[in-house]
Design a protein around this motif. Structure first.
Motif, PDB file in Angstrom:
ATOM      1  N   ARG A   1     -20.799  96.102 -24.731  1.00 43.28           N
ATOM      2  CA  ARG A   1     -22.102  95.119 -25.182  1.00 43.28           C
ATOM      3  C   ARG A   1     -22.002  94.903 -26.453  1.00 43.28           C
ATOM      4  O   ARG A   1     -22.418  93.820 -26.953  1.00 43.28           O
ATOM      5  N   ASP A   2     -21.443  95.768 -27.461  1.00 39.78           N
ATOM      6  CA  ASP A   2     -21.459  95.528 -28.817  1.00 39.78           C
ATOM      7  C   ASP A   2     -20.409  94.336 -29.169  1.00 39.78           C
ATOM      8  O   ASP A   2     -20.773  93.774 -30.307  1.00 39.78           O
ATOM      9  N   GLY A   3     -19.726  94.053 -28.373  1.00 40.36           N
ATOM     10  CA  GLY A   3     -18.894  92.779 -28.468  1.00 40.36           C
ATOM     11  C   GLY A   3     -19.308  91.468 -27.942  1.00 40.36           C
ATOM     12  O   GLY A   3     -18.557  90.404 -27.917  1.00 40.36           O
ATOM     13  N   LEU A   4     -20.615  91.383 -27.648  1.00 39.34           N
ATOM     14  CA  LEU A   4     -21.056  90.109 -26.973  1.00 39.34           C
ATOM     15  C   LEU A   4     -21.182  88.765 -27.961  1.00 39.34           C
ATOM     16  O   LEU A   4     -21.344  87.796 -27.627  1.00 39.34           O
ATOM     17  N   ASP A   5     -21.189  89.179 -29.334  1.00 39.19           N
ATOM     18  CA  ASP A   5     -21.160  88.438 -30.387  1.00 39.19           C
ATOM     19  C   ASP A   5     -19.754  87.877 -30.585  1.00 39.19           C
ATOM     20  O   ASP A   5     -19.763  86.827 -31.515  1.00 39.19           O
ATOM     21  N   GLY A   6     -18.707  88.250 -30.108  1.00 43.40           N
ATOM     22  CA  GLY A   6     -17.375  87.826 -30.299  1.00 43.40           C
ATOM     23  C   GLY A   6     -17.284  86.296 -29.761  1.00 43.40           C
ATOM     24  O   GLY A   6     -18.228  86.069 -28.702  1.00 43.40           O
ATOM     25  N   LEU A   7     -16.324  85.682 -30.152  1.00 42.61           N
ATOM     26  CA  LEU A   7     -16.317  84.321 -29.898  1.00 42.61           C
ATOM     27  C   LEU A   7     -15.371  83.896 -28.526  1.00 42.61           C
ATOM     28  O   LEU A   7     -14.329  84.575 -28.375  1.00 42.61           O
ATOM     29  N   VAL A   8     -15.781  82.988 -27.904  1.00 38.80           N
ATOM     30  CA  VAL A   8     -14.801  82.458 -26.705  1.00 38.80           C
ATOM     31  C   VAL A   8     -14.609  81.346 -26.934  1.00 38.80           C
ATOM     32  O   VAL A   8     -15.073  80.378 -27.191  1.00 38.80           O
ATOM     33  N   SER A   9     -13.170  80.857 -27.079  1.00 43.96           N
ATOM     34  CA  SER A   9     -12.527  79.446 -27.179  1.00 43.96           C
ATOM     35  C   SER A   9     -11.906  78.956 -26.216  1.00 43.96           C
ATOM     36  O   SER A   9     -11.405  77.719 -26.073  1.00 43.96           O
ATOM     37  N   SER A  10     -11.398  79.760 -25.178  1.00 44.43           N
ATOM     38  CA  SER A  10     -10.717  79.416 -24.037  1.00 44.43           C
ATOM     39  C   SER A  10     -10.909  80.416 -22.722  1.00 44.43           C
ATOM     40  O   SER A  10     -11.546  81.499 -22.978  1.00 44.43           O
ATOM     41  N   VAL A  11     -10.572  79.630 -21.616  1.00 42.81           N
ATOM     42  CA  VAL A  11     -10.715  80.712 -20.429  1.00 42.81           C
ATOM     43  C   VAL A  11      -9.264  81.013 -19.505  1.00 42.81           C
ATOM     44  O   VAL A  11      -8.733  79.924 -19.640  1.00 42.81           O
ATOM     45  N   ASN A  12      -8.790  81.994 -19.153  1.00 41.79           N
ATOM     46  CA  ASN A  12      -7.653  82.265 -18.671  1.00 41.79           C
ATOM     47  C   ASN A  12      -7.918  83.003 -17.100  1.00 41.79           C
ATOM     48  O   ASN A  12      -9.069  83.797 -17.157  1.00 41.79           O
ATOM     49  N   VAL A  13      -7.173  82.949 -16.015  1.00 46.72           N
ATOM     50  CA  VAL A  13      -7.430  83.584 -14.860  1.00 46.72           C
ATOM     51  C   VAL A  13      -6.248  84.549 -14.807  1.00 46.72           C
ATOM     52  O   VAL A  13      -4.912  84.437 -14.847  1.00 46.72           O
ATOM     53  N   MET A  14      -6.369  85.986 -14.531  1.00 49.07           N
ATOM     54  CA  MET A  14      -5.298  87.047 -14.270  1.00 49.07           C
ATOM     55  C   MET A  14      -5.404  87.310 -12.954  1.00 49.07           C
ATOM     56  O   MET A  14      -6.145  87.937 -12.415  1.00 49.07           O
ATOM     57  N   GLU A  15      -4.145  86.988 -12.416  1.00 50.34           N
ATOM     58  CA  GLU A  15      -3.740  87.374 -11.002  1.00 50.34           C
ATOM     59  C   GLU A  15      -2.347  88.349 -10.815  1.00 50.34           C
ATOM     60  O   GLU A  15      -1.875  88.091  -9.695  1.00 50.34           O
ATOM     61  N   VAL A  16      -1.945  88.590 -12.111  1.00 51.03           N
ATOM     62  CA  VAL A  16      -0.724  89.281 -12.206  1.00 51.03           C
ATOM     63  C   VAL A  16      -0.675  90.613 -12.904  1.00 51.03           C
ATOM     64  O   VAL A  16      -1.572  90.591 -13.921  1.00 51.03           O
ATOM     65  N   PRO A  17      -0.135  91.429 -12.755  1.00 47.91           N
ATOM     66  CA  PRO A  17      -0.349  93.012 -13.309  1.00 47.91           C
ATOM     67  C   PRO A  17      -0.033  92.792 -15.038  1.00 47.91           C
ATOM     68  O   PRO A  17      -0.737  93.484 -15.717  1.00 47.91           O
ATOM     69  N   ASP A  18       1.113  91.967 -15.262  1.00 46.20           N
ATOM     70  CA  ASP A  18       1.626  92.062 -16.655  1.00 46.20           C
ATOM     71  C   ASP A  18       1.115  90.914 -17.283  1.00 46.20           C
ATOM     72  O   ASP A  18       1.862  90.083 -17.858  1.00 46.20           O
ATOM     73  N   VAL A  19      -0.215  90.549 -17.307  1.00 49.72           N
ATOM     74  CA  VAL A  19      -0.747  89.399 -17.872  1.00 49.72           C
ATOM     75  C   VAL A  19      -0.788  89.464 -19.471  1.00 49.72           C
ATOM     76  O   VAL A  19      -1.055  88.484 -20.225  1.00 49.72           O
ATOM     77  N   LEU A  20      -0.817  90.745 -19.968  1.00 53.01           N
ATOM     78  CA  LEU A  20      -0.665  90.965 -21.521  1.00 53.01           C
ATOM     79  C   LEU A  20      -0.051  90.018 -22.399  1.00 53.01           C
ATOM     80  O   LEU A  20      -0.486  89.445 -23.525  1.00 53.01           O
ATOM     81  N   PRO A  21       1.355  89.569 -22.193  1.00 53.68           N
ATOM     82  CA  PRO A  21       2.069  88.796 -22.933  1.00 53.68           C
ATOM     83  C   PRO A  21       1.565  87.377 -22.938  1.00 53.68           C
ATOM     84  O   PRO A  21       1.849  86.560 -23.862  1.00 53.68           O
ATOM     85  N   TRP A  22       0.762  87.156 -22.037  1.00 53.40           N
ATOM     86  CA  TRP A  22       0.242  85.559 -21.918  1.00 53.40           C
ATOM     87  C   TRP A  22      -1.197  85.501 -22.270  1.00 53.40           C
ATOM     88  O   TRP A  22      -1.641  84.116 -22.640  1.00 53.40           O
ATOM     89  N   VAL A  23      -1.981  86.403 -22.727  1.00 47.96           N
ATOM     90  CA  VAL A  23      -3.386  86.177 -23.187  1.00 47.96           C
ATOM     91  C   VAL A  23      -3.448  85.883 -24.800  1.00 47.96           C
ATOM     92  O   VAL A  23      -2.474  85.936 -25.531  1.00 47.96           O
ATOM     93  N   ARG A  24      -4.373  85.359 -24.968  1.00 48.02           N
ATOM     94  CA  ARG A  24      -4.732  84.809 -26.389  1.00 48.02           C
ATOM     95  C   ARG A  24      -5.857  85.154 -26.875  1.00 48.02           C
ATOM     96  O   ARG A  24      -6.870  85.628 -26.414  1.00 48.02           O
TER      97      ARG A  24
END
Length: 562
Positions: free
Chosen positions: A43-66
């Motif tokens: 909950r302490d991170g709710l002030d953080g910013l969002v500038s895009s949205v992505n969908v995760m449907e594969v286990p190795d998503v970490l290399p693709w997140v921004r």
């Protein structure tokens, strides 16, 4: 309020870039499509910013997140993860700067382990439980629409600021009025400085002494060389942003100065767009001011140069025309010449230095007397300084030294090293060419004797005044060589030591006891040195004419030494 020794000054935070752009996750959760979403952790991170949205449907998503990305998942990629895997997954997302994770529970994952949620709490990574019926397409559409609308608002705001501030300049406004416009739109206080840190204009809530602000030296000069543009810093609740004021020409040209902003809230990337428009307006105002000053300065400078060289007409005509230019030449005056060192050929701001040097002197002199004539000629600035009748040469020198100190410090002047010469006081404009020659001579001799920052009055030159008038320098060098013999050109340590002994002895009128004390020599050691000097130079202790010649040769050698 801005005491350099106060805790506020010591709490200056590390320099950072402005806060990035985006919409806070708290704002995203207010969108209709996310109604019913609950916060499972972070909950302490709710002030953080969002500038895009992505969908995760594969286990190795970490290399693709921004960074600042809202990650959506049905939980399918997580169904085979144990608690340790999920803790590692949370840390990977937090390290990548992800803005938050939204997961649909029950279909593939009943619940997330308490240890993984605790880790998300520790890292400040918001984990959201999405309603089962929510459509990811709808979430993506509504979040991106909100982000795009915010960016559109930012661009519209920036355009409005540009129109407002450029309108100020077109309507004849100056830099102070541009700063006032920046304060209306963006900050609590705004300053425009030159590239040497001299404050040209300001507006808003500022301390009377700028030297108490972090990033300024005690003279009130902004530390352009250490305060990086495009960076934000914070000191006890006050946030500061520094921006370039770019010049024209290919590649942006040479910077014209810096725009410094102060306010309570952090500066964001959206503010960066607005700041960019403000610097454009400031650049326009500075360029306009420089163009007008260049034309006026050339006209005023040409007239003053003609007057200094005695070709501007009779004294009454000169005084009358000077009055039309705002100068009072119908009073006792001294000519002051400040001569700066030439800039390096590869100095990127060399072209603007003479004008900045002249402006710095004009500012320093104008604070004392607005009727004083000031003009610049290449690396030289000339001031026709009004001198009160009661002021003797020493008093005039102190007055000029104070002005030179302002130019060296708060006045800016391109942070250039310069020597200053002062003529005798004149009461007749017909004597102006002579006074100009005296001031230039005082500069030349003063620099040789006292260094690059010397402030020298013509009357203080003494015998050097006569020696400097000798046009045949070869004859002078011959006199020095014949009188001082081997001590004339020998640069060894022993010869330098003997010359020092000789100079102090002559200064003390041949008093051996006083000289021994001054040089920290034993009396008999000094007697030995005097004997050695007389073997080299002759019986100067008993021959007053030889003694005078040696004193003159030592002075001439000092004048002509490199």
């Amino acid at each position: 309020m801005y005491d350099n020794d106060s805790p506020m000054h010591r709490q200056l935070s590390p320099v950072s870039t402005p806060a990035p752009s985006g919409v806070s996750l708290a704002e995203v959760l207010e969108l209709p499509v996310l109604e019913g979403t609950s916060v499972l952790a972070g909950r302490d991170g709710l002030d953080g910013l969002v500038s895009s949205v992505n969908v995760m449907e594969v286990p190795d998503v970490l290399p693709w997140v921004r960074p600042r990305e809202l990650l959506l998942t049905t939980g399918y990629p997580l169904q085979s993860h144990d608690a340790e895997d999920l803790i590692a997954w949370v840390n990977g997302l937090a390290d990548a700067g992800v803005g938050g994770v939204g997961i649909k529970l029950a279909r593939y994952v009943e619940e997330l382990p308490a240890a993984a949620l605790a880790e998300a709490d520790r890292r400040g990574l918001p984990v959201l439980a999405l309603p089962a019926e929510v459509s990811f397409d709808d979430v993506i559409n509504q979040v991106l629409t909100r982000v795009i609308n915010q960016r559109a608002d930012t661009l519209a705001r920036a355009e409005q600021v540009l129109q407002d501030l450029v309108g100020v300049v077109i309507a004849g406004g100056d830099l102070d009025q541009v700063c006032q416009g920046v304060v209306r739109h963006l900050a609590r206080a705004a300053l425009v400085t030159t590239m040497d840190g001299r404050v040209l204009a300001s507006a808003g809530e500022l301390p009377e002494d700028l030297g108490t602000l972090p990033g300024f030296d005690p003279t009130g000069r902004f530390l352009v060389e250490t305060e990086l543009p495009g960076m934000s810093s914070e000191f006890s609740g006050t946030h500061r942003f520094v921006a370039r004021i770019p010049g024209g020409g290919a590649g942006g040209g040479v910077d014209l100065g810096r725009l410094v902003l102060l306010r309570e809230d952090p500066f964001t990337a959206e503010d960066n767009h607005v700041v960019g428009q403000a610097t454009t307006a400031a650049a326009l105002a500075i360029t306009k001011q420089q163009a007008v000053a260049a034309v006026e300065g050339k006209y005023r400078g040409d007239f003053l140069l003609d007057a200094l060289l005695g070709r501007a007409g009779d004294p009454e005509r000169v005084a009358s025309h000077a009055a039309d230019l705002g100068w009072d030449l119908r009073r006792p005056m001294a000519v002051v010449v400040a001569e700066a060192e030439a800039p390096d050929d590869d100095d990127p701001v060399a072209r603007t230095l003479p004008e900045r040097f002249r402006a710095a002197w004009e500012r320093a002199v104008g604070a004392d007397d607005e009727l004083t004539a000031v003009a610049g000629f290449s690396q030289e600035v000339v001031v026709l300084l009004g001198v009160p009748a009661e002021l003797d040469p020493a008093g005039v020198t102190e007055k000029v030294r104070a002005m030179a100190g302002v130019v060296h410090g708060r006045g800016g002047g391109g942070r250039r090293t310069f020597a200053t010469g002062i003529s005798r006081t004149i009461t007749d404009l017909a004597d102006l060419p002579r006074a100009y020659a005296e001031a230039r001579k005082a500069v030349q001799v003063g620099r040789r004797l006292h260094g690059e920052r010397a402030v020298t009055h013509f009357d203080a030159l003494g015998v050097f005044r006569l020696l400097s008038q000798v046009e045949d320098r070869a004859e002078l060098a011959s006199f020095i060589a014949e009188t001082l013999g081997p001590l004339a050109d020998d640069t060894s340590e022993e010869a330098e030591d003997l010359r020092t002994t000789l100079t102090v002895l002559l200064d003390n009128n041949l008093n051996v006891a006083l000289t021994a004390r001054a040089l920290h020599f034993h009396y008999n050691s000094l007697r030995y040195r005097i004997g050695k000097l007389e073997r080299l130079l002759g019986p100067f202790t008993t021959d007053p004419r030889l003694r005078f010649a040696i004193m003159l040769a030592l002075q001439a050698r000092q004048l002509d030494s490199p």
